[in-house]
Structure formats: structure tokens, C-alpha cells
Design a protein around this motif. Structure first.
Motif, PDB file in Angstrom:
ATOM      1  N   GLY A 175       1.539   1.630  -5.242  1.00  0.00           N
ATOM      2  CA  GLY A 175       0.149   1.675  -5.681  1.00  0.00           C
ATOM      3  C   GLY A 175      -0.196   0.923  -6.946  1.00  0.00           C
ATOM      4  O   GLY A 175      -1.359   0.915  -7.331  1.00  0.00           O
ATOM      5  N   ILE A 176       0.756   0.313  -7.605  1.00  0.00           N
ATOM      6  CA  ILE A 176       0.398  -0.442  -8.804  1.00  0.00           C
ATOM      7  C   ILE A 176      -0.263  -1.745  -8.358  1.00  0.00           C
ATOM      8  O   ILE A 176       0.183  -2.382  -7.414  1.00  0.00           O
ATOM      9  CB  ILE A 176       1.629  -0.673  -9.702  1.00  0.00           C
ATOM     10  N   LYS A 177      -1.347  -2.089  -8.990  1.00  0.00           N
ATOM     11  CA  LYS A 177      -2.085  -3.293  -8.624  1.00  0.00           C
ATOM     12  C   LYS A 177      -1.333  -4.529  -9.114  1.00  0.00           C
ATOM     13  O   LYS A 177      -0.748  -4.519 -10.184  1.00  0.00           O
ATOM     14  CB  LYS A 177      -3.476  -3.251  -9.230  1.00  0.00           C
ATOM     15  N   GLU A 178      -1.374  -5.597  -8.310  1.00  0.00           N
ATOM     16  CA  GLU A 178      -0.624  -6.813  -8.640  1.00  0.00           C
ATOM     17  C   GLU A 178      -1.032  -7.377 -10.001  1.00  0.00           C
ATOM     18  O   GLU A 178      -0.186  -7.725 -10.817  1.00  0.00           O
ATOM     19  CB  GLU A 178      -0.816  -7.871  -7.557  1.00  0.00           C
ATOM     20  N   ALA A 179      -2.325  -7.443 -10.267  1.00  0.00           N
ATOM     21  CA  ALA A 179      -2.777  -7.975 -11.551  1.00  0.00           C
ATOM     22  C   ALA A 179      -2.266  -7.099 -12.687  1.00  0.00           C
ATOM     23  O   ALA A 179      -1.839  -7.599 -13.720  1.00  0.00           O
ATOM     24  CB  ALA A 179      -4.296  -8.062 -11.584  1.00  0.00           C
ATOM     25  N   ARG A 180      -2.308  -5.792 -12.476  1.00  0.00           N
ATOM     26  CA  ARG A 180      -1.814  -4.860 -13.492  1.00  0.00           C
ATOM     27  C   ARG A 180      -0.311  -5.034 -13.672  1.00  0.00           C
ATOM     28  O   ARG A 180       0.203  -4.986 -14.785  1.00  0.00           O
ATOM     29  CB  ARG A 180      -2.145  -3.426 -13.080  1.00  0.00           C
ATOM     30  N   LEU A 181       0.383  -5.279 -12.584  1.00  0.00           N
ATOM     31  CA  LEU A 181       1.824  -5.468 -12.632  1.00  0.00           C
ATOM     32  C   LEU A 181       2.185  -6.719 -13.431  1.00  0.00           C
ATOM     33  O   LEU A 181       3.060  -6.685 -14.289  1.00  0.00           O
ATOM     34  CB  LEU A 181       2.379  -5.570 -11.210  1.00  0.00           C
TER      35      LEU A 181
END
Length: 199
Positions: A175-181
């Protein structure tokens, strides 16, 4: 909602959510100031005060509040971990490591304490030991995307790109967003580099 917020909404201007959050935190901090003055032996109030100070980026004051909580309740695992986190924000990984180890002495199966210990070790440049801590945290809490993301960032530093990709993929699946990652990875790398300069 204040009159100014109401007026801005009527004019079609959305209120700044960050400003509202800061105002709410400052109000909560004022309430906790009163609570710790009224009952200075309330470890939970000191802990909550420290948490509000961390959210407001008042890390030195937060450490003082966590120390007050620990003076009252030395087995307060959350206070040890939160103090560790605040110390890391100030670039003091040796002290942060000691706090994480104190938390683990109380609760050896606490995933967040293993996570904190790993972050301190990583900032100290002890990467293989940090990886062991992240693996221990994941053994306890395998569905935490933040730990998977940190593990991925660490594996990049260790030049283990295949394993890093797998860890990042697991974080995305959880569930972690790619941009956030990506942002998380870049900030972590910068933070670790800054922390190492002083040591």
C-alpha cells in the motif's frame, strides 16, 4: 471553524490544512502543558506532550518530555522509542541506539523498537547490523510497508539491487504509494548522509 476560515470558504479559497493541523497541535500542546503542571507525575501526559512536540518539530523539548515520562515510568517502552526517534531527527544516532536497546530490553518482540534500532545503526554506518534489525522487525510485523521501504533503501546502499527491488515491490504491494516510496528513499538517503558527516 473561525470566522476567517468561514469567509475564505465562502470566497472559494480552501483553508490550508497544514496550518489547521499546526493550530490543532499547538492547542493540544497547551492542554498538555496544563496537564503536566496539574499532575507532574502523569507519565502519559508527558509522553503525549513529547509526541505533540515531535509533530511540531520541537525535538529538544520532546526529548525533555520523554525523559520526564521515563523518570516516572522507566519501563515505558513507547517513551524510549519516541525519544530514540527524536534523537535521530537531531542527528544523535548513538543516543538513539541506546534508547532503542532499552525499549528492546523491555519488549524484545516490539517491531517498532527493532525498526528504531535499525535506523540508528544505519545512521551510524553499521549497515549489515541495521539490515538484521529490519529483518527482525519484519519477522514480527511482515505487513508494514514502511519497514519494507527502509529495507529496500538500505539494500540499495549495500549494492544489493535485486533484493532492494523485491523489498520496494513488497512495500508497494502493501500500500505504500510509489511517489511516496521514492521520496522516502531520497529523504532517507540524504538524512543518513547528513547524520554520518558528524561522526
Amino acid at each position: 471553524m473561525g470566522i476567517l476560515d468561514w469567509l475564505l470558504i465562502r470566497l472559494g479559497v480552501k483553508p490550508d490544512p497544514r496550518k489547521q493541523m499546526i493550530q490543532a497541535l499547538e492547542k493540544e500542546l497547551a492542554r498538555l502543558e496544563l496537564a503536566t503542571k496539574t499532575n507532574p507525575r502523569d507519565a502519559d501526559a508527558w509522553f503525549q506532550k513529547g509526541a505533540a512536540q515531535v509533530a511540531l518539530r520541537q525535538f529538544e523539548k520532546a526529548i525533555e518530555s520523554f525523559e520526564q515520562a521515563l523518570a516516572i515510568a522507566p519501563q515505558y517502552t513507547g517513551a524510549w522509542m519516541s525519544k530514540s526517534s527524536a534523537l535521530l531527527q537531531l542527528g544523535r544516532p548513538t543516543e538513539a541506539l541506546e534508547c532503542a536497546e532499552r525499549a528492546l530490553a523491555i519488549e524484545p518482540n516490539n517491531a517498532r523498537a527493532w525498526f528504531q534500532k535499525g535506523m540508528a545503526l544505519e545512521q551510524l554506518g553499521r549497515l549489515e547490523e541495521a539490515l538484521q534489525c529490519y529483518n527482525q522487525a519484519l519477522a514480527i510485523h511482515p505487513h508494514d510497508p514502511s519497514i519494507w521501504a527502509l529495507k529496500g533503501s538500505l539494500l540499495v546502499q549495500l549494492n544489493r539491487s535485486t533484493e532492494a527491488s523485491e523489498a520496494f515491490e513488497k512495500a508497494r504491494q502493501l500500500g505504500i504509494k510509489e511517489a511516496r516510496l521514492i521520496d522516502y528513499s531520497l529523504k532517507l538517503t540524504h538524512w543518513l548522509e547528513q547524520g554520518r558527516k558528524g561522526y
